[in-house]
Design an enzyme around this catalytic site. Structure first.
Site, PDB file in Angstrom:
ATOM      1  N   GLU A 256      33.147  27.302  33.629  1.00  0.00           N
ATOM      2  CA  GLU A 256      33.058  28.764  33.602  1.00  0.00           C
ATOM      3  C   GLU A 256      33.693  29.336  34.864  1.00  0.00           C
ATOM      4  O   GLU A 256      33.677  28.710  35.925  1.00  0.00           O
ATOM      5  CB  GLU A 256      31.580  29.189  33.555  1.00  0.00           C
ATOM      6  CG  GLU A 256      31.063  29.492  32.147  1.00  0.00           C
ATOM      7  CD  GLU A 256      31.419  30.903  31.682  1.00  0.00           C
ATOM      8  OE1 GLU A 256      32.531  31.375  31.955  1.00  0.00           O
ATOM      9  OE2 GLU A 256      30.571  31.521  31.029  1.00  0.00           O
ATOM     10  N   ASP A 257      34.213  30.548  34.731  1.00  0.00           N
ATOM     11  CA  ASP A 257      34.775  31.232  35.892  1.00  0.00           C
ATOM     12  C   ASP A 257      33.672  31.715  36.837  1.00  0.00           C
ATOM     13  O   ASP A 257      33.712  31.492  38.044  1.00  0.00           O
ATOM     14  CB  ASP A 257      35.648  32.419  35.435  1.00  0.00           C
ATOM     15  CG  ASP A 257      34.974  33.286  34.361  1.00  0.00           C
ATOM     16  OD1 ASP A 257      33.814  33.009  33.974  1.00  0.00           O
ATOM     17  OD2 ASP A 257      35.610  34.255  33.907  1.00  0.00           O
TER      18      ASP A 257
ATOM     19  N   PHE B 161      31.582  43.240  41.666  1.00  0.00           N
ATOM     20  CA  PHE B 161      32.397  42.952  40.492  1.00  0.00           C
ATOM     21  C   PHE B 161      33.776  42.539  41.009  1.00  0.00           C
ATOM     22  O   PHE B 161      34.425  43.287  41.735  1.00  0.00           O
ATOM     23  CB  PHE B 161      32.500  44.168  39.580  1.00  0.00           C
ATOM     24  CG  PHE B 161      33.202  43.861  38.300  1.00  0.00           C
ATOM     25  CD1 PHE B 161      32.513  43.306  37.233  1.00  0.00           C
ATOM     26  CD2 PHE B 161      34.569  44.084  38.172  1.00  0.00           C
ATOM     27  CE1 PHE B 161      33.167  42.985  36.056  1.00  0.00           C
ATOM     28  CE2 PHE B 161      35.231  43.770  36.998  1.00  0.00           C
ATOM     29  CZ  PHE B 161      34.529  43.216  35.945  1.00  0.00           C
TER      30      PHE B 161
ATOM     31  N   ASP C 200      26.751  35.205  36.302  1.00  0.00           N
ATOM     32  CA  ASP C 200      26.052  36.352  36.887  1.00  0.00           C
ATOM     33  C   ASP C 200      24.605  36.338  36.388  1.00  0.00           C
ATOM     34  O   ASP C 200      23.750  35.680  36.967  1.00  0.00           O
ATOM     35  CB  ASP C 200      26.798  37.634  36.503  1.00  0.00           C
ATOM     36  CG  ASP C 200      26.202  38.882  37.116  1.00  0.00           C
ATOM     37  OD1 ASP C 200      25.420  38.759  38.062  1.00  0.00           O
ATOM     38  OD2 ASP C 200      26.519  39.998  36.643  1.00  0.00           O
TER      39      ASP C 200
ATOM     40  N   ARG D 243      43.732  39.614  35.493  1.00  0.00           N
ATOM     41  CA  ARG D 243      43.410  38.192  35.331  1.00  0.00           C
ATOM     42  C   ARG D 243      44.382  37.280  36.059  1.00  0.00           C
ATOM     43  O   ARG D 243      44.015  36.198  36.496  1.00  0.00           O
ATOM     44  CB  ARG D 243      43.512  37.797  33.853  1.00  0.00           C
ATOM     45  CG  ARG D 243      42.302  38.064  33.036  1.00  0.00           C
ATOM     46  CD  ARG D 243      42.436  37.332  31.703  1.00  0.00           C
ATOM     47  NE  ARG D 243      41.714  37.997  30.647  1.00  0.00           N
ATOM     48  CZ  ARG D 243      40.396  37.902  30.453  1.00  0.00           C
ATOM     49  NH1 ARG D 243      39.676  37.170  31.248  1.00  0.00           N
ATOM     50  NH2 ARG D 243      39.813  38.547  29.472  1.00  0.00           N
TER      51      ARG D 243
HETATM   52  P1  IMP Z   1      26.726  36.371  32.666  1.00  0.00           P
HETATM   53  O1  IMP Z   1      26.424  36.217  31.204  1.00  0.00           O
HETATM   54  O2  IMP Z   1      26.182  37.644  33.268  1.00  0.00           O
HETATM   55  O3  IMP Z   1      26.368  35.164  33.505  1.00  0.00           O
HETATM   56  O4  IMP Z   1      28.289  36.604  32.817  1.00  0.00           O
HETATM   57  C1  IMP Z   1      29.223  35.683  32.514  1.00  0.00           C
HETATM   58  C2  IMP Z   1      30.530  36.337  32.166  1.00  0.00           C
HETATM   59  O5  IMP Z   1      30.582  37.726  32.549  1.00  0.00           O
HETATM   60  C3  IMP Z   1      31.643  35.642  32.920  1.00  0.00           C
HETATM   61  O6  IMP Z   1      32.171  34.553  32.204  1.00  0.00           O
HETATM   62  C4  IMP Z   1      32.652  36.764  33.118  1.00  0.00           C
HETATM   63  O7  IMP Z   1      33.560  36.802  32.061  1.00  0.00           O
HETATM   64  C5  IMP Z   1      31.823  38.036  33.142  1.00  0.00           C
HETATM   65  N1  IMP Z   1      31.597  38.459  34.537  1.00  0.00           N
HETATM   66  C6  IMP Z   1      30.471  38.356  35.273  1.00  0.00           C
HETATM   67  N2  IMP Z   1      30.672  38.828  36.528  1.00  0.00           N
HETATM   68  C7  IMP Z   1      31.982  39.232  36.559  1.00  0.00           C
HETATM   69  C8  IMP Z   1      32.805  39.792  37.601  1.00  0.00           C
HETATM   70  O8  IMP Z   1      32.417  40.018  38.756  1.00  0.00           O
HETATM   71  N3  IMP Z   1      34.091  40.057  37.244  1.00  0.00           N
HETATM   72  C9  IMP Z   1      34.611  39.809  36.009  1.00  0.00           C
HETATM   73  N4  IMP Z   1      33.877  39.287  35.018  1.00  0.00           N
HETATM   74  C10 IMP Z   1      32.560  38.993  35.296  1.00  0.00           C
END
Ligand code: IMP
Length: 191
Positions: A103-104, A156, A107, A169
């Protein structure tokens, strides 16, 4: 690029983090075949760079395979809601395989949790997660992450695969955008 307020992680910092992750993975999966399962689109670059670095480690006995899946999440443009949808599945079965989800960024953790539950039901030999950037401040679910590249500030961020409304991206670094760039939006976002 004028939309950027600050570079948070430079290209050399990203490379060094990927190198550290690859070295730990090479050690842990010695003698095994591991499927790096990249989560599109955000993890495209980290998956590619991690795969090449891992394969290039001298003396590594890990055999690396690549696969991808794609998910989308409904929420506002800054935070995923946890309503994750699989929009593209893996091209090969993961049954009996050692799977490393790449995963990138994590959060609130809901995307990774969704994937672990989904893929865990397909009887892989093992399943772990490797994440380039960890934002541990807003976690809503407890999700184990075995390999973390760097801890990201509670901002963000964009670049190195991460987008804002599909832009930024392809930046080679991770950066914070100027606040004027953000527009109020309550629609579905592809992650
Ligand atoms: P989660 O479900 O909140 O853990 O978020 C995971 C996904 O939300 C990541 O794979 C990203 O695609 C997107 N995401 C979360 N934080 C960021 C950010 O700071 N910038 C861009 N995309 C984010």
């Amino acid at each position: 690029m004028t939309d950027i307020e600050t570079v948070i992680f430079s290209e050399p910092e990203i490379s060094a983090a990927i190198r550290r992750m690859a070295e730990a993975i090479a050690c842990d999966y010695a003698g095994k075949t591991v499927v790096l399962l990249g989560v599109l689109k955000g993890a495209l670059f980290v998956t590619a760079d991690l795969a090449r670095t891992l394969t290039g480690i001298s003396g590594s006995t890990v055999e690396v395979r690549l696969d991808f899946l794609a998910v989308s999440s409904y929420g506002n443009s800054h935070r995923s809601s946890g309503e994750v949808r699989l929009v593209q599945d893996t091209s090969h079965s993961i049954e009996g395989k050692h799977v490393l989800i790449v995963e990138d960024i994590v959060d609130n953790g809901l995307t990774l949790k969704y994937l672990m539950t989904l893929l865990g039901g397909r009887a892989p030999a093992s399943m772990r997660a490797a994440v380039l950037l960890d934002k541990p401040y807003n976690r809503r679910v407890d999700v184990p992450i075995e390999y973390v590249g760097m801890t990201c500030p509670d901002e963000f961020v964009v670049g190195y695969g991460l987008d804002y409304q599909e832009r930024y991206r392809t930046l080679p670094y991770v950066a914070k955008l100027r606040s004027e760039i953000f527009t109020p939006l309550g629609e579905s976002v592809a992650i």
